[in-house]
Design a protein around this motif. Structure first.
Motif, PDB file in Angstrom:
ATOM      1  N   LEU A  13       0.833  -1.208   0.000  1.00  0.00           N
ATOM      2  CA  LEU A  13       0.000   0.000   0.000  1.00  0.00           C
ATOM      3  C   LEU A  13       0.871   1.263   0.000  1.00  0.00           C
ATOM      4  O   LEU A  13       0.562   2.239  -0.697  1.00  0.00           O
ATOM      5  CB  LEU A  13      -0.917   0.007   1.228  1.00  0.00           C
ATOM      6  CG  LEU A  13      -2.045  -1.023   1.238  1.00  0.00           C
ATOM      7  CD1 LEU A  13      -2.819  -0.938   2.557  1.00  0.00           C
ATOM      8  CD2 LEU A  13      -3.000  -0.805   0.071  1.00  0.00           C
ATOM      9  N   LEU A  14       1.949   1.246   0.758  1.00  0.00           N
ATOM     10  CA  LEU A  14       2.846   2.401   0.794  1.00  0.00           C
ATOM     11  C   LEU A  14       3.500   2.626  -0.566  1.00  0.00           C
ATOM     12  O   LEU A  14       3.656   3.766  -1.012  1.00  0.00           O
ATOM     13  CB  LEU A  14       3.921   2.193   1.859  1.00  0.00           C
ATOM     14  CG  LEU A  14       3.438   2.190   3.316  1.00  0.00           C
ATOM     15  CD1 LEU A  14       4.552   1.711   4.244  1.00  0.00           C
ATOM     16  CD2 LEU A  14       2.960   3.578   3.734  1.00  0.00           C
ATOM     17  N   GLU A  15       3.864   1.543  -1.237  1.00  0.00           N
ATOM     18  CA  GLU A  15       4.505   1.656  -2.543  1.00  0.00           C
ATOM     19  C   GLU A  15       3.543   2.146  -3.625  1.00  0.00           C
ATOM     20  O   GLU A  15       3.951   2.823  -4.562  1.00  0.00           O
ATOM     21  CB  GLU A  15       5.086   0.295  -2.962  1.00  0.00           C
ATOM     22  CG  GLU A  15       6.386  -0.053  -2.283  1.00  0.00           C
ATOM     23  CD  GLU A  15       7.542   0.804  -2.752  1.00  0.00           C
ATOM     24  OE1 GLU A  15       7.822   0.838  -3.961  1.00  0.00           O
ATOM     25  OE2 GLU A  15       8.174   1.457  -1.910  1.00  0.00           O
ATOM     26  N   ARG A  16       2.270   1.822  -3.477  1.00  0.00           N
ATOM     27  CA  ARG A  16       1.291   2.167  -4.504  1.00  0.00           C
ATOM     28  C   ARG A  16       0.756   3.589  -4.386  1.00  0.00           C
ATOM     29  O   ARG A  16      -0.059   4.012  -5.201  1.00  0.00           O
ATOM     30  CB  ARG A  16       0.120   1.170  -4.446  1.00  0.00           C
ATOM     31  CG  ARG A  16       0.451  -0.208  -5.024  1.00  0.00           C
ATOM     32  CD  ARG A  16      -0.644  -1.202  -4.705  1.00  0.00           C
ATOM     33  NE  ARG A  16      -1.967  -0.645  -4.948  1.00  0.00           N
ATOM     34  CZ  ARG A  16      -3.068  -1.009  -4.284  1.00  0.00           C
ATOM     35  NH1 ARG A  16      -2.992  -1.908  -3.323  1.00  0.00           N
ATOM     36  NH2 ARG A  16      -4.238  -0.465  -4.567  1.00  0.00           N
ATOM     37  N   ARG A  17       1.206   4.333  -3.397  1.00  0.00           N
ATOM     38  CA  ARG A  17       0.816   5.737  -3.287  1.00  0.00           C
ATOM     39  C   ARG A  17       1.328   6.511  -4.505  1.00  0.00           C
ATOM     40  O   ARG A  17       2.410   6.242  -5.023  1.00  0.00           O
ATOM     41  CB  ARG A  17       1.403   6.342  -2.009  1.00  0.00           C
ATOM     42  CG  ARG A  17       0.688   5.955  -0.730  1.00  0.00           C
ATOM     43  CD  ARG A  17       1.482   6.436   0.478  1.00  0.00           C
ATOM     44  NE  ARG A  17       1.788   7.857   0.413  1.00  0.00           N
ATOM     45  CZ  ARG A  17       1.116   8.812   1.062  1.00  0.00           C
ATOM     46  NH1 ARG A  17       0.089   8.478   1.829  1.00  0.00           N
ATOM     47  NH2 ARG A  17       1.461  10.074   0.966  1.00  0.00           N
ATOM     48  N   LEU A  18       0.554   7.484  -4.942  1.00  0.00           N
ATOM     49  CA  LEU A  18       0.930   8.243  -6.124  1.00  0.00           C
ATOM     50  C   LEU A  18       2.276   8.937  -5.959  1.00  0.00           C
ATOM     51  O   LEU A  18       3.105   8.917  -6.872  1.00  0.00           O
ATOM     52  CB  LEU A  18      -0.158   9.283  -6.445  1.00  0.00           C
ATOM     53  CG  LEU A  18       0.134  10.234  -7.623  1.00  0.00           C
ATOM     54  CD1 LEU A  18       0.410   9.457  -8.906  1.00  0.00           C
ATOM     55  CD2 LEU A  18      -1.041  11.200  -7.820  1.00  0.00           C
ATOM     56  N   ASP A  19       2.518   9.556  -4.795  1.00  0.00           N
ATOM     57  CA  ASP A  19       3.792  10.260  -4.621  1.00  0.00           C
ATOM     58  C   ASP A  19       4.978   9.307  -4.693  1.00  0.00           C
ATOM     59  O   ASP A  19       6.028   9.640  -5.256  1.00  0.00           O
ATOM     60  CB  ASP A  19       3.810  11.062  -3.313  1.00  0.00           C
ATOM     61  CG  ASP A  19       3.516  10.226  -2.084  1.00  0.00           C
ATOM     62  OD1 ASP A  19       3.220   9.021  -2.212  1.00  0.00           O
ATOM     63  OD2 ASP A  19       3.563  10.790  -0.964  1.00  0.00           O
ATOM     64  N   ASN A  20       4.813   8.084  -4.166  1.00  0.00           N
ATOM     65  CA  ASN A  20       5.900   7.114  -4.223  1.00  0.00           C
ATOM     66  C   ASN A  20       6.130   6.623  -5.649  1.00  0.00           C
ATOM     67  O   ASN A  20       7.267   6.445  -6.077  1.00  0.00           O
ATOM     68  CB  ASN A  20       5.613   5.916  -3.315  1.00  0.00           C
ATOM     69  CG  ASN A  20       6.738   4.912  -3.328  1.00  0.00           C
ATOM     70  OD1 ASN A  20       7.792   5.101  -2.746  1.00  0.00           O
ATOM     71  ND2 ASN A  20       6.519   3.795  -4.034  1.00  0.00           N
ATOM     72  N   VAL A  21       5.056   6.389  -6.394  1.00  0.00           N
ATOM     73  CA  VAL A  21       5.187   5.946  -7.787  1.00  0.00           C
ATOM     74  C   VAL A  21       5.886   7.018  -8.623  1.00  0.00           C
ATOM     75  O   VAL A  21       6.756   6.716  -9.447  1.00  0.00           O
ATOM     76  CB  VAL A  21       3.811   5.595  -8.388  1.00  0.00           C
ATOM     77  CG1 VAL A  21       3.927   5.328  -9.888  1.00  0.00           C
ATOM     78  CG2 VAL A  21       3.225   4.368  -7.690  1.00  0.00           C
ATOM     79  N   VAL A  22       5.534   8.281  -8.403  1.00  0.00           N
ATOM     80  CA  VAL A  22       6.196   9.383  -9.099  1.00  0.00           C
ATOM     81  C   VAL A  22       7.690   9.373  -8.783  1.00  0.00           C
ATOM     82  O   VAL A  22       8.528   9.572  -9.668  1.00  0.00           O
ATOM     83  CB  VAL A  22       5.558  10.737  -8.701  1.00  0.00           C
ATOM     84  CG1 VAL A  22       6.424  11.910  -9.161  1.00  0.00           C
ATOM     85  CG2 VAL A  22       4.167  10.856  -9.311  1.00  0.00           C
ATOM     86  N   TYR A  23       8.027   9.118  -7.523  1.00  0.00           N
ATOM     87  CA  TYR A  23       9.433   9.038  -7.123  1.00  0.00           C
ATOM     88  C   TYR A  23      10.112   7.829  -7.760  1.00  0.00           C
ATOM     89  O   TYR A  23      11.222   7.941  -8.298  1.00  0.00           O
ATOM     90  CB  TYR A  23       9.537   8.962  -5.601  1.00  0.00           C
ATOM     91  CG  TYR A  23      10.892   8.530  -5.110  1.00  0.00           C
ATOM     92  CD1 TYR A  23      11.992   9.385  -5.189  1.00  0.00           C
ATOM     93  CD2 TYR A  23      11.088   7.239  -4.594  1.00  0.00           C
ATOM     94  CE1 TYR A  23      13.247   8.975  -4.758  1.00  0.00           C
ATOM     95  CE2 TYR A  23      12.335   6.831  -4.158  1.00  0.00           C
ATOM     96  CZ  TYR A  23      13.409   7.705  -4.240  1.00  0.00           C
ATOM     97  OH  TYR A  23      14.650   7.292  -3.821  1.00  0.00           O
ATOM     98  N   ARG A  24       9.472   6.673  -7.712  1.00  0.00           N
ATOM     99  CA  ARG A  24      10.060   5.456  -8.262  1.00  0.00           C
ATOM    100  C   ARG A  24      10.296   5.573  -9.767  1.00  0.00           C
ATOM    101  O   ARG A  24      11.239   4.994 -10.314  1.00  0.00           O
ATOM    102  CB  ARG A  24       9.156   4.258  -7.988  1.00  0.00           C
ATOM    103  CG  ARG A  24       9.043   3.851  -6.520  1.00  0.00           C
ATOM    104  CD  ARG A  24      10.326   3.302  -5.989  1.00  0.00           C
ATOM    105  NE  ARG A  24      10.164   2.647  -4.684  1.00  0.00           N
ATOM    106  CZ  ARG A  24      11.173   2.218  -3.951  1.00  0.00           C
ATOM    107  NH1 ARG A  24      12.423   2.359  -4.363  1.00  0.00           N
ATOM    108  NH2 ARG A  24      10.954   1.637  -2.773  1.00  0.00           N
TER     109      ARG A  24
END
Length: 208
Positions: free
Chosen positions: A95-106
């Motif tokens: 769930l933490l990885e699927r956050r929009l801000d994290n995906v933008v970072y990844r």
């Protein structure tokens, strides 16, 4: 909601681990944690033995700071993970990885999660063709994240997108440098999440 505005290297030193809060700088010799690996404060050189509770607390704090999420929201995400089928710890990380801000970072559009969150809040991204400025929005398999049409000339985004082409993108994402977009091709599994924590300790902290 309050937010931390102090030096982020202090957070890495407090947790005794590199949390990569300053982006590319964390990979260089200028990294504050690498230069001064001691806890902040007057008694930083003293490292007493942690209790069982203290060990679990530190893992929870390390994970929360890694993703840059406030305590209340962090606990809400854990509650959601607890209600899902499967291992709670793995669900929580997913769930933490699927956050929009994290995906933008990844995907490399932001050099850090903090910068990625700011770019999302400023409305620079679309999800499936519609502008979305909510960093905590959860993405699902098949969602396409792209730089908004009116933001493609933003210097920061152009530079980050070009640099990201040479970086390693997680296998659960695909990246198109020409279109300045990325796609969630699968749900991330534990082996694809490079988080320096023992998520089981976090589960045990909340289960106490």
């Amino acid at each position: 909601m309050s937010r931390y505005t102090g030096p982020v290297c202090r957070l890495c030193r407090a947790e005794g681990a590199k949390l990569f809060l300053k982006g590319d700088r964390c990979y260089t010799e200028k990294c504050g944690f690498a230069k001064r690996n001691s806890k902040p404060g007057q008694h930083g050189t003293r490292r007493g033995k942690l209790s069982e509770y203290g060990i679990r607390l530190r893992e929870k704090q390390k994970l929360r700071r890694f993703y840059g999420i406030h305590e209340t929201q962090f606990a809400e995400i854990f509650d959601k993970a607890s209600g899902m089928e499967g291992q709670t710890g793995h669900n929580f990380l997913q769930l933490l990885e699927r956050r929009l801000d994290n995906v933008v970072y990844r995907l490399g559009f932001g050099v850090s999660r903090r910068q990625a969150r700011q770019l999302v809040c400023h409305g620079h991204f679309t999800v499936n063709g519609r502008k979305l400025d909510i960093p905590s929005a959860l993405l699902k398999v098949g969602d396409v994240v792209a730089v908004a049409e009116g933001s493609r000339d933003v210097a920061t985004l152009k530079e980050n997108a070009e640099a990201s082409a040479a970086r390693s993108i997680p296998a659960w994402l695909s990246f198109n440098v020409e279109a300045m977009s990325g796609t969630v091709v699968s749900a991330p599994v534990r082996e694809q999440i490079d988080v320096p924590v023992n998520e089981q300790f976090v589960v045990e902290f909340y289960a106490r």
